[in-house]
Design an enzyme around this catalytic site. Sequence first.
Site, PDB file in Angstrom:
ATOM      1  N   HIS A  36       0.837  -1.198   0.000  1.00 24.73           N
ATOM      2  CA  HIS A  36       0.000   0.000   0.000  1.00 24.73           C
ATOM      3  C   HIS A  36       0.876   1.254   0.000  1.00 24.73           C
ATOM      4  CE1 HIS A  36      -2.696   2.935   2.208  1.00 24.73           C
ATOM      5  NE2 HIS A  36      -3.432   2.592   1.174  1.00 24.73           N
ATOM      6  N   ARG A  37       0.813   2.012  -1.081  1.00 25.87           N
ATOM      7  CA  ARG A  37       1.678   3.184  -1.316  1.00 25.87           C
ATOM      8  C   ARG A  37       3.151   2.762  -1.363  1.00 25.87           C
ATOM      9  NH1 ARG A  37      -1.101   7.448   3.065  1.00 25.87           N
ATOM     10  NH2 ARG A  37      -3.214   6.621   2.869  1.00 25.87           N
ATOM     11  N   GLU A  80      -0.090  -0.704  -4.650  1.00 17.77           N
ATOM     12  CA  GLU A  80      -1.153   0.295  -4.745  1.00 17.77           C
ATOM     13  C   GLU A  80      -0.504   1.670  -4.700  1.00 17.77           C
ATOM     14  OE1 GLU A  80      -4.314   3.020  -2.879  1.00 17.77           O
ATOM     15  OE2 GLU A  80      -2.219   2.665  -2.339  1.00 17.77           O
ATOM     16  N   GLU A  91      -4.926   4.085  -7.946  1.00 16.46           N
ATOM     17  CA  GLU A  91      -6.122   4.695  -7.351  1.00 16.46           C
ATOM     18  C   GLU A  91      -6.247   6.131  -7.850  1.00 16.46           C
ATOM     19  OE1 GLU A  91      -6.462   4.926  -3.014  1.00 16.46           O
ATOM     20  OE2 GLU A  91      -8.174   6.256  -3.305  1.00 16.46           O
ATOM     21  N   ASP A 116      -1.404   6.179  -5.540  1.00 17.12           N
ATOM     22  CA  ASP A 116      -2.456   7.187  -5.694  1.00 17.12           C
ATOM     23  C   ASP A 116      -2.012   8.235  -6.702  1.00 17.12           C
ATOM     24  OD1 ASP A 116      -3.995   6.276  -3.182  1.00 17.12           O
ATOM     25  OD2 ASP A 116      -2.001   6.709  -2.390  1.00 17.12           O
ATOM     26  N   LYS A 120      -7.322   9.610  -7.487  1.00 21.26           N
ATOM     27  CA  LYS A 120      -7.707  10.431  -6.325  1.00 21.26           C
ATOM     28  C   LYS A 120      -8.548  11.618  -6.807  1.00 21.26           C
ATOM     29  CE  LYS A 120      -6.208   8.637  -2.448  1.00 21.26           C
ATOM     30  NZ  LYS A 120      -7.242   8.062  -1.586  1.00 21.26           N
ATOM     31  N   HIS A 133      -0.579  10.896  -2.479  1.00 22.69           N
ATOM     32  CA  HIS A 133      -1.867  10.563  -1.869  1.00 22.69           C
ATOM     33  C   HIS A 133      -2.772  11.764  -1.618  1.00 22.69           C
ATOM     34  CE1 HIS A 133      -4.627   9.794   1.513  1.00 22.69           C
ATOM     35  NE2 HIS A 133      -4.757   8.605   0.955  1.00 22.69           N
ATOM     36  N   ASP A 151       0.831  -1.764   4.540  1.00 20.69           N
ATOM     37  CA  ASP A 151       2.024  -0.905   4.566  1.00 20.69           C
ATOM     38  C   ASP A 151       3.238  -1.709   5.035  1.00 20.69           C
ATOM     39  OD1 ASP A 151       0.274   1.316   4.135  1.00 20.69           O
ATOM     40  OD2 ASP A 151      -0.032   1.509   6.302  1.00 20.69           O
TER      41      ASP A 151
HETATM   42  O1  G3P Z   1      -6.822   1.920  -2.397  1.00 14.15           O
HETATM   43  C1  G3P Z   1      -7.012   1.555  -1.083  1.00 14.15           C
HETATM   44  C2  G3P Z   1      -6.644   2.659  -0.132  1.00 14.15           C
HETATM   45  O2  G3P Z   1      -5.431   3.212  -0.535  1.00 14.15           O
HETATM   46  C3  G3P Z   1      -7.698   3.721  -0.065  1.00 14.15           C
HETATM   47  O3  G3P Z   1      -7.429   4.665   0.915  1.00 14.15           O
HETATM   48  O4  G3P Z   1      -6.665   6.874   1.681  1.00 14.15           O
HETATM   49  O5  G3P Z   1      -5.081   4.962   1.675  1.00 14.15           O
HETATM   50  O6  G3P Z   1      -5.794   6.000  -0.460  1.00 14.15           O
HETATM   51  P1  G3P Z   1      -6.184   5.660   0.945  1.00 14.15           P
HETATM   52 MG    MG Z   2      -4.848   4.729  -1.940  1.00 15.33          MG
END
Ligand code: G3P
Ligand code: MG
Length: 242
Positions: free
Chosen positions: A10-11, A37, A114, A39, A116, A52, A234
């Site tokens: 994640h990120r 993942e 993702e 953003d 945004k 993000h 993460d």
């Molecule tokens: O894509 C899943 C998750 O990343 C969504 O929330 O705020 O971490 O981008 P956020």
């Molecule tokens: Mg995200």
Amino acid sequence: MIKKTKVYAHRGFSSQFPENTMRAFEEARQRNVSGIELDVQLTKDGEVVVIHDEEINRTTNGIGYVQDFFLKQIILFDAGTWFHKAFHQEAIPTLRDVFEWIVSTKSQLTLNIELKNDVIAYEALEEKVLELIEEYELVNQVIISSFNYKSLVKVRSIHPHISLGFLFEGIDNKAVEKALTIQASGLHCEPQYAFSAEGKRAQASGLELRVYTVNDKHLFLQLINEGVEVIMTDDLEMSSRI
Ligand code: G3P
Ligand code: MG
């Protein structure tokens, strides 16, 4: 039978490296994750950049909105020192940077992009992301997700078969129908949805459950037992010990 659950960073490997930077992505790749993942937002001159927040305040040494900077300005900010001074050379990457890296490393990992655009309605973000995906021939290696359902409807109207993930919070009783309407491949949901009757209905409908953001080992194990397709975390050290 319990199917094999995939891990997405994640990120990037964001528990130990500054989120949404090339360093965080490369560190994730070296740990053999199935996916990453990230953003994306748009600069003033319409370039797709990986960050993000709508503002650069939290993750760089600058102040202001992404949409108020030209690309040549935004890439000069330091996107690493906020996390640790050792990462002072990190910059905000463009989506093109990420695609160049995927191609040059011959990586097969899935990129969950993702969009945004649930806070700021970026003009033509969908078209710009799709054009880059086509240019780098990565259609079969990406999943587009967004909290903005209308944006996903638009992506589907432009592209007939690119993989989509409808992203939402909590338990949405309409998520299955919404996802099926746009032929999404999955739902990007929180853990509570995966444990709910709605989550079971989604799985029975053939939708993959891709769960964010899980940094607790026990929760991780419970979700594997639920047969979710993807867990986003993460903390790749935690997930690698499972
Ligand atoms: O894509 C899943 C998750 O990343 C969504 O929330 O705020 O971490 O981008 P956020
Ligand atoms: Mg995200």
